[in-house]
Design an enzyme around this catalytic site. Structure first.
Site, mmCIF file in Angstrom:
data_model
loop_
_atom_site.group_PDB
_atom_site.id
_atom_site.type_symbol
_atom_site.label_atom_id
_atom_site.label_comp_id
_atom_site.label_asym_id
_atom_site.label_seq_id
_atom_site.Cartn_x
_atom_site.Cartn_y
_atom_site.Cartn_z
ATOM 1 N N HIS A 1 1.015 -3.276 -6.508
ATOM 2 C CA HIS A 1 0.843 -1.913 -5.978
ATOM 3 C C HIS A 1 1.866 -1.607 -4.884
ATOM 4 C CE1 HIS A 1 -0.920 1.478 -3.793
ATOM 5 N NE2 HIS A 1 -1.119 0.715 -2.739
ATOM 6 N N PHE A 2 2.015 -2.534 -3.938
ATOM 7 C CA PHE A 2 2.833 -2.086 -2.795
ATOM 8 C C PHE A 2 4.334 -2.271 -2.985
ATOM 9 C CE2 PHE A 2 0.982 -6.121 -0.957
ATOM 10 C CZ PHE A 2 2.151 -6.835 -0.754
ATOM 11 N N HIS A 3 4.739 -2.958 -4.060
ATOM 12 C CA HIS A 3 6.186 -2.959 -4.310
ATOM 13 C C HIS A 3 6.641 -1.682 -5.010
ATOM 14 C CE1 HIS A 3 5.892 -7.089 -2.993
ATOM 15 N NE2 HIS A 3 7.193 -7.032 -2.790
ATOM 16 N N ARG B 1 -0.702 -14.255 -2.433
ATOM 17 C CA ARG B 1 -0.466 -15.246 -1.380
ATOM 18 C C ARG B 1 -0.837 -16.651 -1.855
ATOM 19 N NH1 ARG B 1 -2.724 -11.764 3.861
ATOM 20 N NH2 ARG B 1 -0.785 -10.663 4.178
HETATM 21 FE FE1 HAS Z 1 -1.765 1.431 -0.711
HETATM 22 C C1 HAS Z 1 -3.088 -1.721 -0.177
HETATM 23 C C2 HAS Z 1 -4.888 2.623 -1.419
HETATM 24 C C3 HAS Z 1 -0.535 4.677 -0.866
HETATM 25 C C4 HAS Z 1 1.180 0.385 0.703
HETATM 26 N N1 HAS Z 1 -1.073 -0.332 0.077
HETATM 27 C C5 HAS Z 1 -1.776 -1.514 0.188
HETATM 28 C C6 HAS Z 1 -0.931 -2.513 0.780
HETATM 29 C C7 HAS Z 1 0.271 -1.907 1.069
HETATM 30 C C8 HAS Z 1 0.165 -0.536 0.618
HETATM 31 C C9 HAS Z 1 1.469 -2.533 1.749
HETATM 32 O O1 HAS Z 1 -7.773 1.719 -1.056
HETATM 33 C C10 HAS Z 1 -1.287 -3.986 0.980
HETATM 34 C C11 HAS Z 1 -1.909 -4.281 2.297
HETATM 35 C C12 HAS Z 1 -2.211 -5.749 2.375
HETATM 36 O O2 HAS Z 1 -1.258 -6.535 2.549
HETATM 37 O O3 HAS Z 1 -3.368 -6.130 2.217
HETATM 38 N N2 HAS Z 1 -2.555 3.280 -1.138
HETATM 39 C C13 HAS Z 1 -3.839 3.541 -1.435
HETATM 40 C C14 HAS Z 1 -4.004 4.955 -1.752
HETATM 41 C C15 HAS Z 1 -2.769 5.528 -1.601
HETATM 42 C C16 HAS Z 1 -1.865 4.477 -1.187
HETATM 43 C C17 HAS Z 1 -5.255 5.664 -2.173
HETATM 44 N N3 HAS Z 1 0.001 2.348 -0.222
HETATM 45 C C18 HAS Z 1 0.292 3.681 -0.325
HETATM 46 C C19 HAS Z 1 1.599 3.945 0.186
HETATM 47 C C20 HAS Z 1 2.090 2.724 0.629
HETATM 48 C C21 HAS Z 1 1.063 1.739 0.366
HETATM 49 C C22 HAS Z 1 2.241 5.310 0.288
HETATM 50 C C23 HAS Z 1 3.398 2.401 1.272
HETATM 51 C C24 HAS Z 1 4.417 3.207 1.396
HETATM 52 N N4 HAS Z 1 -3.610 0.614 -0.801
HETATM 53 C C25 HAS Z 1 -4.773 1.288 -1.070
HETATM 54 C C26 HAS Z 1 -5.910 0.379 -0.929
HETATM 55 C C27 HAS Z 1 -5.401 -0.869 -0.569
HETATM 56 C C28 HAS Z 1 -3.950 -0.691 -0.493
HETATM 57 C C29 HAS Z 1 -7.332 0.672 -1.133
HETATM 58 C C30 HAS Z 1 -6.196 -2.161 -0.299
HETATM 59 C C31 HAS Z 1 -6.268 -2.968 -1.509
HETATM 60 C C32 HAS Z 1 -6.994 -4.269 -1.299
HETATM 61 O O4 HAS Z 1 -8.043 -4.436 -1.929
HETATM 62 O O5 HAS Z 1 -6.529 -5.129 -0.529
HETATM 63 C C33 HAS Z 1 -2.461 7.007 -1.778
HETATM 64 O O6 HAS Z 1 -1.963 7.536 -0.578
HETATM 65 C C34 HAS Z 1 -1.538 7.266 -2.912
HETATM 66 C C35 HAS Z 1 -1.375 8.738 -3.225
HETATM 67 C C36 HAS Z 1 -0.172 8.974 -4.092
HETATM 68 C C37 HAS Z 1 -0.130 9.784 -5.153
HETATM 69 C C38 HAS Z 1 1.155 9.886 -5.935
HETATM 70 C C39 HAS Z 1 1.931 11.159 -5.634
HETATM 71 C C40 HAS Z 1 3.256 11.143 -6.320
HETATM 72 C C41 HAS Z 1 4.389 11.704 -5.834
HETATM 73 C C42 HAS Z 1 5.662 11.602 -6.623
HETATM 74 C C43 HAS Z 1 5.765 12.701 -7.664
HETATM 75 C C44 HAS Z 1 6.972 12.521 -8.489
HETATM 76 C C45 HAS Z 1 7.780 13.502 -8.940
HETATM 77 C C46 HAS Z 1 8.984 13.130 -9.725
HETATM 78 C C47 HAS Z 1 7.568 14.946 -8.637
HETATM 79 C C48 HAS Z 1 -1.276 10.582 -5.576
HETATM 80 C C49 HAS Z 1 4.440 12.427 -4.547
HETATM 81 C C50 HAS Z 1 8.990 13.817 -11.049
HETATM 82 C C51 HAS Z 1 10.169 13.349 -11.814
HETATM 83 C C52 HAS Z 1 10.976 14.139 -12.518
HETATM 84 C C53 HAS Z 1 12.071 13.547 -13.281
HETATM 85 C C54 HAS Z 1 10.863 15.584 -12.534
HETATM 86 C C1 HEM Z 2 5.110 -9.964 -1.043
HETATM 87 C C2 HEM Z 2 8.676 -10.235 -4.320
HETATM 88 C C3 HEM Z 2 11.078 -6.701 -1.994
HETATM 89 C C4 HEM Z 2 7.331 -6.169 1.017
HETATM 90 C C5 HEM Z 2 5.829 -10.283 -2.179
HETATM 91 C C6 HEM Z 2 5.369 -11.107 -3.251
HETATM 92 C C7 HEM Z 2 6.359 -11.189 -4.162
HETATM 93 C C8 HEM Z 2 7.466 -10.393 -3.683
HETATM 94 C C9 HEM Z 2 6.341 -11.972 -5.474
HETATM 95 C C10 HEM Z 2 3.965 -11.699 -3.353
HETATM 96 C C11 HEM Z 2 3.879 -13.004 -2.680
HETATM 97 C C12 HEM Z 2 2.469 -13.532 -2.574
HETATM 98 O O1 HEM Z 2 1.494 -12.766 -2.563
HETATM 99 O O2 HEM Z 2 2.347 -14.772 -2.501
HETATM 100 C C13 HEM Z 2 9.671 -9.342 -3.934
HETATM 101 C C14 HEM Z 2 10.937 -9.183 -4.591
HETATM 102 C C15 HEM Z 2 11.617 -8.196 -3.917
HETATM 103 C C16 HEM Z 2 10.764 -7.738 -2.855
HETATM 104 C C17 HEM Z 2 11.388 -9.957 -5.803
HETATM 105 C C18 HEM Z 2 12.981 -7.646 -4.182
HETATM 106 C C19 HEM Z 2 14.012 -8.392 -4.334
HETATM 107 C C20 HEM Z 2 10.222 -6.191 -1.047
HETATM 108 C C21 HEM Z 2 10.464 -5.003 -0.272
HETATM 109 C C22 HEM Z 2 9.401 -4.848 0.563
HETATM 110 C C23 HEM Z 2 8.495 -5.952 0.331
HETATM 111 C C24 HEM Z 2 11.694 -4.113 -0.400
HETATM 112 C C25 HEM Z 2 9.137 -3.786 1.578
HETATM 113 C C26 HEM Z 2 10.016 -2.993 2.108
HETATM 114 C C27 HEM Z 2 6.462 -7.216 0.771
HETATM 115 C C28 HEM Z 2 5.267 -7.469 1.547
HETATM 116 C C29 HEM Z 2 4.635 -8.581 0.978
HETATM 117 C C30 HEM Z 2 5.439 -8.959 -0.164
HETATM 118 C C31 HEM Z 2 4.771 -6.661 2.748
HETATM 119 C C32 HEM Z 2 3.304 -9.197 1.392
HETATM 120 C C33 HEM Z 2 3.491 -10.392 2.262
HETATM 121 C C34 HEM Z 2 2.162 -11.019 2.560
HETATM 122 O O3 HEM Z 2 1.319 -11.149 1.658
HETATM 123 O O4 HEM Z 2 1.969 -11.367 3.730
HETATM 124 N N1 HEM Z 2 7.108 -9.849 -2.471
HETATM 125 N N2 HEM Z 2 9.604 -8.467 -2.883
HETATM 126 N N3 HEM Z 2 9.022 -6.735 -0.661
HETATM 127 N N4 HEM Z 2 6.546 -8.142 -0.232
HETATM 128 FE FE1 HEM Z 2 8.068 -8.302 -1.542
#
Ligand code: HAS
Ligand code: HEM
Length: 572
Positions: free
Chosen positions: A389-391, A453
């Site tokens: 999800h977060f990548h 992890r």
């Molecule tokens: Fe997340 C866990 C729920 C958004 C990052 N999230 C994480 C973690 C990270 C992260 C780093 O509810 C891991 C934390 C950890 O280490 O434990 N997340 C959400 C929800 C949203 C969401 C509901 N997350 C993000 C964003 C992040 C991010 C933004 C970073 C930048 N997330 C969770 C939850 C967890 C979670 C649980 C905990 C999971 C667990 O069990 O541990 C929402 O804000 C997402 C809403 C987004 C949308 C998509 C809108 C799309 C757009 C693009 C449109 C594209 C166009 C292109 C127009 C509804 C705006 C069209 C193309 C053409 C060619 C025309």
């Molecule tokens: C964790 C791969 C780039 C943020 C991880 C994990 C993998 C991975 C396999 C999971 C490790 C685990 O759960 O044991 C990669 C590869 C990348 C890349 C192949 C590109 C070459 C990035 C970038 C970001 C990012 C660009 C954010 C800007 C993180 C974070 C974690 C993570 C926050 C979680 C660390 C943790 O669990 O403490 N990555 N990653 N990664 N990555 Fe990446």
């Protein structure tokens, strides 16, 4: 609609050449520090991807010499990519943009001091990280304990970002006083709203680190309450994801239409989106804690619904920015239900990086909604699904957008030219493909029950070697190779650009402002009700703070009333 006469906002000129040069320099320092952190962080990523493919590279002598364990590498990867890269890039980007947007004069000594302070914080935290004395992963959950220096460095870094908040909000407020009755220009509005949100968001981690972790790591108190710390961490920890992605939204809204030759759909709607983020980004953190005890299900459910609500401004963004892209493509002769997408400038890496980032975010956002649903959460929580999800959120929506932005921002700041659009395009497209394959592999592996992890390649356990895991594991490994190639391509372009000679005046690459189909107007008196309601950001800031206190107060009150102090552990 037919394209209008150009009504692109003209930035007020900054006449003082020395001041402008210093402003650009400090921004450049922030951006380059950010990318240096990303470079190191990203080089560790493929090792982790190989781990999830069942291939253990940590026994190779040169890797062994650099990293004491899988977890030291993972801590460096998470901290450098998710915390350092983002914070430095955003601090430079969202300081520079509003200053230029308003043509304001800020105290440059203070701006440099803030940069130096943030870097000092980073260096302090880096020492224990590199010495394997802060192998805590980027969430640094207690009771895992690191050296005090790590927490002190992290506190200084966050503190420095709050100084940027102060400087930007003060500058905007002075502008408001000097221009009564004027509507805040869009780019400034978005930047100020994000900085205000970050202030409210940061309070959780500030309290956690200053009150709980620093005294504990210095041995001044006997123990720490892990659950209280974790709850304070996620107060900040979910909202931080909007601090990471909204600076990209600023570009998607304000600049991307221009790269495509089109217009912003609606400035009033854009302002509403940012106000919704200001109000609702923070009181959602309990969705990370569905499985934690001592937090009532009522509060978990409230946070779950608030999480669904915070997806709404992102959905509005999807339709609004999507409309701006369609407007651009049709103005270039695009036709048909989807045929118009072919007319978009896919060969321009600045554009394609950001639109590919957006496409990845459609999938990342959908996955986020799955994570937030308390009925699905037990299936995916703590599995490889979550890094999947977060990548495609922070690792692509944010990172690939920032990479795309850097391709015009560095020339703008330095007067140096992008050495090769072709190589930049190759980097951008391979990043997108690599991350899509990575996400597929990791989500799938997670659904099959493999935890995140987990150093699975180093264990002899058969559960990681089943036939059904073979394909998703292989996909993850392949993605690691594609991403390594992509990163090498991108950084070769970036470093060549940075090390080349200055060839032009940076202003020849202007900030790519777009005109708007529906502008907000300049005077509040004649503006639409939506513009008037969204203008008083100070009041909205206070409301945001009150909402967070209401949504977190009872939860934290119960935890504080039932403290369970435990001693620290050093696992690695
Ligand atoms: Fe997340 C866990 C729920 C958004 C990052 N999230 C994480 C973690 C990270 C992260 C780093 O509810 C891991 C934390 C950890 O280490 O434990 N997340 C959400 C929800 C949203 C969401 C509901 N997350 C993000 C964003 C992040 C991010 C933004 C970073 C930048 N997330 C969770 C939850 C967890 C979670 C649980 C905990 C999971 C667990 O069990 O541990 C929402 O804000 C997402 C809403 C987004 C949308 C998509 C809108 C799309 C757009 C693009 C449109 C594209 C166009 C292109 C127009 C509804 C705006 C069209 C193309 C053409 C060619 C025309
Ligand atoms: C964790 C791969 C780039 C943020 C991880 C994990 C993998 C991975 C396999 C999971 C490790 C685990 O759960 O044991 C990669 C590869 C990348 C890349 C192949 C590109 C070459 C990035 C970038 C970001 C990012 C660009 C954010 C800007 C993180 C974070 C974690 C993570 C926050 C979680 C660390 C943790 O669990 O403490 N990555 N990653 N990664 N990555 Fe990446």
């Amino acid at each position: 609609q037919a394209p209008q006469q150009a009504t692109v906002r003209q930035m007020p000129a900054i006449q003082d050449v020395a001041y402008l040069a210093s402003l650009k320099k400090v921004t450049q320092y922030y951006i380059v520090t950010a990318f240096l952190a990303l470079f190191i962080g990203v080089m560790i990523g493929p090792l982790q991807a190989m781990n999830y493919a069942g291939i253990n590279l940590y026994e190779l002598p040169f890797i062994k010499a650099l990293l004491k364990s899988y977890y030291q590498g993972l801590s460096l990867h998470g901290v450098l990519n998710a915390l350092v890269f983002t914070q430095f890039f955003i601090s430079g980007w969202m300081l520079y943009l509003p200053v230029r947007d308003l043509g304001a004069r800020i105290n440059m000594k203070f701006a440099w001091f803030t940069y130096v302070l943030m870097t000092a914080g980073l260096l302090l935290a880096a020492v224990p990280l590199l010495l394997n004395r802060a192998t805590l992963l980027y969430t640094f959950y207690p009771p895992m304990q690191g050296d005090a220096l790590f927490y002190i460095g992290a506190a200084i870094m966050v503190g420095a970002s709050l100084l940027v908040v102060g400087q930007v909000v003060r500058m905007w407020w002075s502008w408001k006083r000097a221009h009564p009755g004027r509507v805040t220009p869009l780019v400034t509005f978005m930047s100020v709203a994000v900085w205000m949100m970050w202030f409210v968001a940061s309070l959780g981690i500030v309290i956690e680190v200053l009150v709980l972790l620093i005294p504990w790591s210095l041995g001044l108190v006997a123990g720490v309450d892990p659950l209280l710390s974790k709850t304070l961490f996620w107060w900040t920890g979910h909202a931080i994801v909007y601090f990471w992605v909204l600076p990209a939204y600023i570009s998607w809204y304000a600049f991307l239409p221009r790269h495509a030759g089109g217009r912003i759909a609606s400035e009033p709607l854009t302002r509403l989106v940012f106000v919704l983020f200001l109000l609702n980004s923070v009181p959602v953190g309990l969705h990370h804690q569905f499985s934690d005890p001592n937090i009532s299900n009522v509060w978990k459910t409230i946070h779950m619904f608030l999480t669904f609500l915070i997806a709404v401004p992102s959905l509005m963004t999807a339709f609004s920015v999507g409309a701006a892209l369609e407007d651009a493509a049709r103005a270039r002769g695009g036709r048909g239900l989807l045929g118009w997408t072919l007319k978009l400038p896919w060969g321009n890496a600045i554009f394609s990086a950001q639109v590919l980032a957006m496409i990845s975010f459609i999938l990342g956002g959908a996955g986020g909604i799955v994570n937030a649903s308390s009925s699905f959460a037990p299936v995916v929580h703590n599995t490889a699904w979550i890094p999947g999800h977060f990548h495609i959120t922070v690792g692509t929506a944010t990172t690939l957008s920032f990479m795309g932005i850097s391709l015009w921002l560095i020339p703008h700041l330095t007067g140096k030219r992008l050495p090769s659009m072709k190589l930049a395009s190759a980097a951008v497209w391979t990043w997108f493909v690599g991350m899509m394959v990575f996400a597929l592999g990791m989500h799938w592996t997670g659904l099959l029950g493999v935890t995140r992890r987990a150093n699975i390649a180093a264990t002899a356990q058969d559960i990681y070697k089943t036939a059904e895991l073979a394909l998703p594991k292989a996909l993850t490994g392949i993605s690691g190779v594609i991403l390594l190639i992509s990163a090498l391509l991108y950084f070769s372009v970036l470093f060549r650009m940075l090390l080349s000679k200055r060839e032009e005046n940076g202003e020849d690459t202007p900030i790519p402002y777009s005109e708007a189909i529906s502008p907000a107007g300049e005077q509040l008196a004649t503006a639409s009700p939506l513009v008037r309601v969204t203008e008083p950001l100070m009041v909205l800031w206070v409301i945001a703070l009150v909402l967070v206190l209401l949504m977190y107060g009872p939860v934290l009150g119960k935890l504080v009333g039932n403290l369970q102090l435990v001693p620290g552990w050093r696992l690695y």
